[in-house]
Write a protein that holds these residues in place. Structure first.
Motif, PDB file in Angstrom:
ATOM      1  N   GLU A 125       0.816  -1.211   0.000  1.00 58.30           N
ATOM      2  CA  GLU A 125       0.000   0.000   0.000  1.00 58.30           C
ATOM      3  C   GLU A 125       0.853   1.266   0.000  1.00 58.30           C
ATOM      4  OE1 GLU A 125      -4.036  -0.717   2.137  1.00 58.30           O
ATOM      5  OE2 GLU A 125      -2.464  -1.538   3.445  1.00 58.30           O
ATOM      6  N   LYS A 126       2.171   1.087  -0.160  1.00 58.56           N
ATOM      7  CA  LYS A 126       3.128   2.201  -0.265  1.00 58.56           C
ATOM      8  C   LYS A 126       2.986   3.193   0.891  1.00 58.56           C
ATOM      9  CE  LYS A 126       3.868   1.852  -5.224  1.00 58.56           C
ATOM     10  NZ  LYS A 126       3.967   2.551  -6.526  1.00 58.56           N
ATOM     11  N   LYS A 127       3.028   2.637   2.103  1.00 59.63           N
ATOM     12  CA  LYS A 127       2.952   3.495   3.284  1.00 59.63           C
ATOM     13  C   LYS A 127       4.335   4.058   3.602  1.00 59.63           C
ATOM     14  CE  LYS A 127      -1.143   1.507   5.398  1.00 59.63           C
ATOM     15  NZ  LYS A 127      -1.746   0.943   6.618  1.00 59.63           N
ATOM     16  N   PRO A 128       4.389   5.316   4.045  1.00 58.52           N
ATOM     17  CA  PRO A 128       5.688   5.919   4.366  1.00 58.52           C
ATOM     18  C   PRO A 128       6.425   5.121   5.442  1.00 58.52           C
ATOM     19  CG  PRO A 128       3.963   7.578   4.303  1.00 58.52           C
ATOM     20  CD  PRO A 128       3.276   6.262   4.244  1.00 58.52           C
ATOM     21  N   ILE A 129       7.742   4.995   5.267  1.00 57.44           N
ATOM     22  CA  ILE A 129       8.582   4.353   6.273  1.00 57.44           C
ATOM     23  C   ILE A 129       9.366   5.458   6.976  1.00 57.44           C
ATOM     24  CG2 ILE A 129      10.391   3.873   4.557  1.00 57.44           C
ATOM     25  CD1 ILE A 129      11.048   1.339   6.178  1.00 57.44           C
ATOM     26  N   SER A 130       9.368   5.446   8.299  1.00 58.55           N
ATOM     27  CA  SER A 130       9.931   6.558   9.071  1.00 58.55           C
ATOM     28  C   SER A 130      11.457   6.593   8.991  1.00 58.55           C
ATOM     29  CB  SER A 130       9.488   6.465  10.530  1.00 58.55           C
ATOM     30  OG  SER A 130       9.946   5.252  11.102  1.00 58.55           O
ATOM     31  N   ILE A 146       7.442  -9.649  -0.029  1.00 58.88           N
ATOM     32  CA  ILE A 146       6.610 -10.763  -0.499  1.00 58.88           C
ATOM     33  C   ILE A 146       5.993 -11.477   0.694  1.00 58.88           C
ATOM     34  CG2 ILE A 146       6.550 -12.896  -1.832  1.00 58.88           C
ATOM     35  CD1 ILE A 146       7.277 -10.370  -3.463  1.00 58.88           C
ATOM     36  N   GLY A 147       4.678 -11.620   0.690  1.00 59.95           N
ATOM     37  CA  GLY A 147       3.989 -12.373   1.727  1.00 59.95           C
ATOM     38  C   GLY A 147       3.663 -13.771   1.246  1.00 59.95           C
ATOM     39  N   ILE A 148       4.030 -14.776   2.009  1.00 59.80           N
ATOM     40  CA  ILE A 148       3.736 -16.174   1.671  1.00 59.80           C
ATOM     41  C   ILE A 148       2.684 -16.666   2.660  1.00 59.80           C
ATOM     42  CG2 ILE A 148       4.662 -18.490   1.389  1.00 59.80           C
ATOM     43  CD1 ILE A 148       7.412 -17.206   0.912  1.00 59.80           C
ATOM     44  N   VAL A 155      -3.701 -11.657  10.246  1.00 61.03           N
ATOM     45  CA  VAL A 155      -4.064 -10.523   9.393  1.00 61.03           C
ATOM     46  C   VAL A 155      -4.889  -9.500  10.172  1.00 61.03           C
ATOM     47  CG1 VAL A 155      -5.403  -9.833   7.374  1.00 61.03           C
ATOM     48  CG2 VAL A 155      -3.980 -11.900   7.273  1.00 61.03           C
ATOM     49  N   TYR A 156      -4.460  -8.245  10.110  1.00 61.83           N
ATOM     50  CA  TYR A 156      -5.198  -7.142  10.736  1.00 61.83           C
ATOM     51  C   TYR A 156      -5.510  -6.085   9.674  1.00 61.83           C
ATOM     52  CZ  TYR A 156      -3.726  -9.496  14.959  1.00 61.83           C
ATOM     53  OH  TYR A 156      -3.529 -10.447  15.926  1.00 61.83           O
ATOM     54  N   HIS A 157      -6.193  -5.035  10.087  1.00 59.42           N
ATOM     55  CA  HIS A 157      -6.661  -4.036   9.121  1.00 59.42           C
ATOM     56  C   HIS A 157      -5.515  -3.383   8.355  1.00 59.42           C
ATOM     57  CE1 HIS A 157      -9.089  -0.965   7.257  1.00 59.42           C
ATOM     58  NE2 HIS A 157      -8.282  -0.029   7.753  1.00 59.42           N
ATOM     59  N   ASP A 158      -4.449  -3.029   9.046  1.00 60.63           N
ATOM     60  CA  ASP A 158      -3.360  -2.313   8.357  1.00 60.63           C
ATOM     61  C   ASP A 158      -1.996  -2.961   8.560  1.00 60.63           C
ATOM     62  OD1 ASP A 158      -3.050  -1.733  11.004  1.00 60.63           O
ATOM     63  OD2 ASP A 158      -3.080   0.449  10.776  1.00 60.63           O
ATOM     64  N   SER A 159      -1.952  -4.195   9.057  1.00 63.72           N
ATOM     65  CA  SER A 159      -0.676  -4.890   9.239  1.00 63.72           C
ATOM     66  C   SER A 159      -0.916  -6.397   9.278  1.00 63.72           C
ATOM     67  CB  SER A 159       0.012  -4.438  10.535  1.00 63.72           C
ATOM     68  OG  SER A 159      -0.768  -4.818  11.663  1.00 63.72           O
ATOM     69  N   ILE A 160       0.175  -7.141   9.172  1.00 68.08           N
ATOM     70  CA  ILE A 160       0.110  -8.597   9.224  1.00 68.08           C
ATOM     71  C   ILE A 160       1.227  -9.102  10.136  1.00 68.08           C
ATOM     72  CG2 ILE A 160       0.269 -10.747   7.908  1.00 68.08           C
ATOM     73  CD1 ILE A 160      -0.705  -9.244   5.458  1.00 68.08           C
ATOM     74  N   GLU A 161       0.870  -9.955  11.068  1.00 72.68           N
ATOM     75  CA  GLU A 161       1.873 -10.600  11.919  1.00 72.68           C
ATOM     76  C   GLU A 161       2.309 -11.899  11.260  1.00 72.68           C
ATOM     77  OE1 GLU A 161       0.414 -11.187  15.859  1.00 72.68           O
ATOM     78  OE2 GLU A 161       0.549  -9.064  16.391  1.00 72.68           O
ATOM     79  N   GLY A 162       3.606 -12.100  11.181  1.00 78.72           N
ATOM     80  CA  GLY A 162       4.109 -13.319  10.555  1.00 78.72           C
ATOM     81  C   GLY A 162       5.528 -13.597  11.015  1.00 78.72           C
ATOM     82  N   PRO A 184       3.831  -4.471   7.034  1.00 75.61           N
ATOM     83  CA  PRO A 184       2.714  -3.903   6.267  1.00 75.61           C
ATOM     84  C   PRO A 184       2.193  -4.940   5.277  1.00 75.61           C
ATOM     85  CG  PRO A 184       4.805  -3.090   5.408  1.00 75.61           C
ATOM     86  CD  PRO A 184       5.132  -3.880   6.639  1.00 75.61           C
ATOM     87  N   TYR A 185       1.058  -4.672   4.681  1.00 71.24           N
ATOM     88  CA  TYR A 185       0.584  -5.558   3.621  1.00 71.24           C
ATOM     89  C   TYR A 185       1.659  -5.622   2.532  1.00 71.24           C
ATOM     90  CZ  TYR A 185      -4.210  -6.310   5.243  1.00 71.24           C
ATOM     91  OH  TYR A 185      -5.306  -6.725   5.949  1.00 71.24           O
ATOM     92  N   PRO A 186       1.951  -6.803   2.005  1.00 74.12           N
ATOM     93  CA  PRO A 186       3.073  -6.951   1.070  1.00 74.12           C
ATOM     94  C   PRO A 186       2.745  -6.457  -0.342  1.00 74.12           C
ATOM     95  CG  PRO A 186       1.976  -9.054   1.363  1.00 74.12           C
ATOM     96  CD  PRO A 186       1.296  -8.090   2.297  1.00 74.12           C
TER      97      PRO A 186
END
Length: 391
Positions: free
Chosen positions: A26-31, A55-57, A96-103, A119-121
């Motif tokens: 989603e091209k979110k800014p990285i701090s 890449i998310g597997i 899977v969450y609304h704006d992030s993924i734990e893996g 973040p979403y991949p």
């Protein structure tokens, strides 16, 4: 550009340049922060101030909660991606969450997996190993989220054997390579099919690796013989067979398929196992193996007693032409009808009389025992990741 991951804060950042850089699908800014040498670091590619690819597997959990899937494949993909400026992580629908993924991501330097929040991949590679997990509401909801957010993913689903037959039977080219097939749901239909062909195979529509497969024969005095890997049964009539097997055949959506008089090599029949990957809007053969029946002639699957042969041993121009033809057309039909397939394998054969047959397509190919095919598979997948993720 080097990016860092703070495991305590579960935050990604970069320390090289103050400016707007993005990360993830989603091209979110990285701090921007000062680098901490205690934090994990990864060297990523950069394109138009966008870092990646990420890449998310997607895989699944066992009943005991442990993450499962093809671990060796996931590790080799991560090593290859890292060597080319990318990174991967594995996850399940529960993370899977609304704006992030734990893996979890694999660290080759430490030979271990670590938990991350990402973040979403840029791309999701579907390697969910169980049909039930893939069809679960949580997984289907996530696939819809990916579509809504325009994040590409492959492969969309397991393939039902009868659905595959239905898709291919009206195709002008593929139809001529299909064994005659019906659903084994009705007594009269199955009896007529058996009488016509004499010997047929019974296969669960949603099984793999040769599991649950049987050969059904009509022998002298209209007796019925059922042959399986671990059981052989004889019935005095088709009616008595149906009484014993109706529940199993209908509950597991069995299909019936004519037996093909397969070509043989040194006295045993053989099949083609073909690994395929998408490449530049087309489909290419990644590798071909031969699987030969050996300890039993019901199936050629190696875990069930089959053996490996190199394709070069039996290769002909006719085999090559057939394989190239079905690969391209099968890939296009699957992607047009079911969603994008970046990878699949095909089981096929040539008959004793020289006719070719396409048995089935597998959307989650098993590992090939041929190391050269597995090595090429890693390269093809990573190339496809970069192509789709636009890096």
């Amino acid at each position: 550009m080097k990016i860092y991951y703070d495991m305590v804060a579960a935050q990604w950042y970069q320390s090289e340049i103050e400016g707007i850089y993005t990360f993830g699908g989603e091209k979110k800014p990285i701090s921007y922060n000062q680098a901490d040498t205690d934090h994990l670091s990864f060297e990523l590619g950069i394109k138009n101030n966008h870092l990646g690819p990420l890449i998310g597997i997607m895989t699944a959990r066992k009943r005991n909660g442990a993450v499962t899937g093809n671990g060796p494949l996931f590790i080799e993909l991560q090593k290859k991606l890292i060597s080319h400026g990318g990174i991967s992580f594995i996850f399940t629908s529960e993370g899977v969450y609304h704006d992030s993924i734990e893996g979890y991501t694999f660290l080759p330097s430490q030979e271990k997996w670590i938990k991350i929040t990402a973040p979403y991949p840029n791309l999701v590679y579907n390697r969910i190993p169980f049909r039930k997990s893939e069809q679960a509401e949580r997984s289907q909801r996530f696939f819809q989220i990916l579509k809504d957010r325009k994040i590409p993913f492959f492969n969309p689903c397991f393939i039902d054997k009868y659905e595959l037959y239905y898709l291919f039977k009206n195709h002008p080219i593929l139809q001529k390579y299909l064994p005659k097939t019906i659903l084994a749901a009705h007594k009269e239909d199955l009896f007529s099919f058996l009488q016509k062909h004499g010997t047929i195979y019974l296969k669960p529509a949603q099984s793999a690796k040769g599991k649950g497969i049987y050969r059904l024969k009509q022998i002298e005095n209209n007796k019925i013989c059922l042959q399986g890997l671990n059981k052989n049964e004889n019935f005095p009539t088709f009616h008595s067979f149906w009484e014993h097997w109706e529940k199993e055949l209908t509950m597991k959506n069995y299909l019936a398929q004519e037996e093909i008089d397969s070509a043989q090599f040194e006295g045993n029949r053989f099949d083609f196992r073909i690994l395929v990957h998408a490449e530049q809007n087309d489909y290419q053969v990644t590798g071909i193996g031969i699987r030969q029946s050996y300890h039993q002639d019901l199936t050629t699957h190696v875990p069930l007693g089959g053996r490996l042969l190199p394709y070069g041993l039996l290769q002909t121009n006719e085999h090559d032409d057939f394989i190239q033809t079905i690969v391209k057309h099968a890939g296009r039909v699957l992607s047009d009808e079911l969603g994008f397939f970046g990878e699949f394998s095909i089981d096929a054969c040539v008959s004793h009389s020289g006719n070719y047959y396409l048995y089935e397509v597998n959307s989650k190919p098993m590992s090939f025992d041929e190391t050269e095919i597995e090595d090429k598979k890693i390269n093809q997948l990573c190339s496809l990741f970069y192509q789709i993720a636009n890096f």
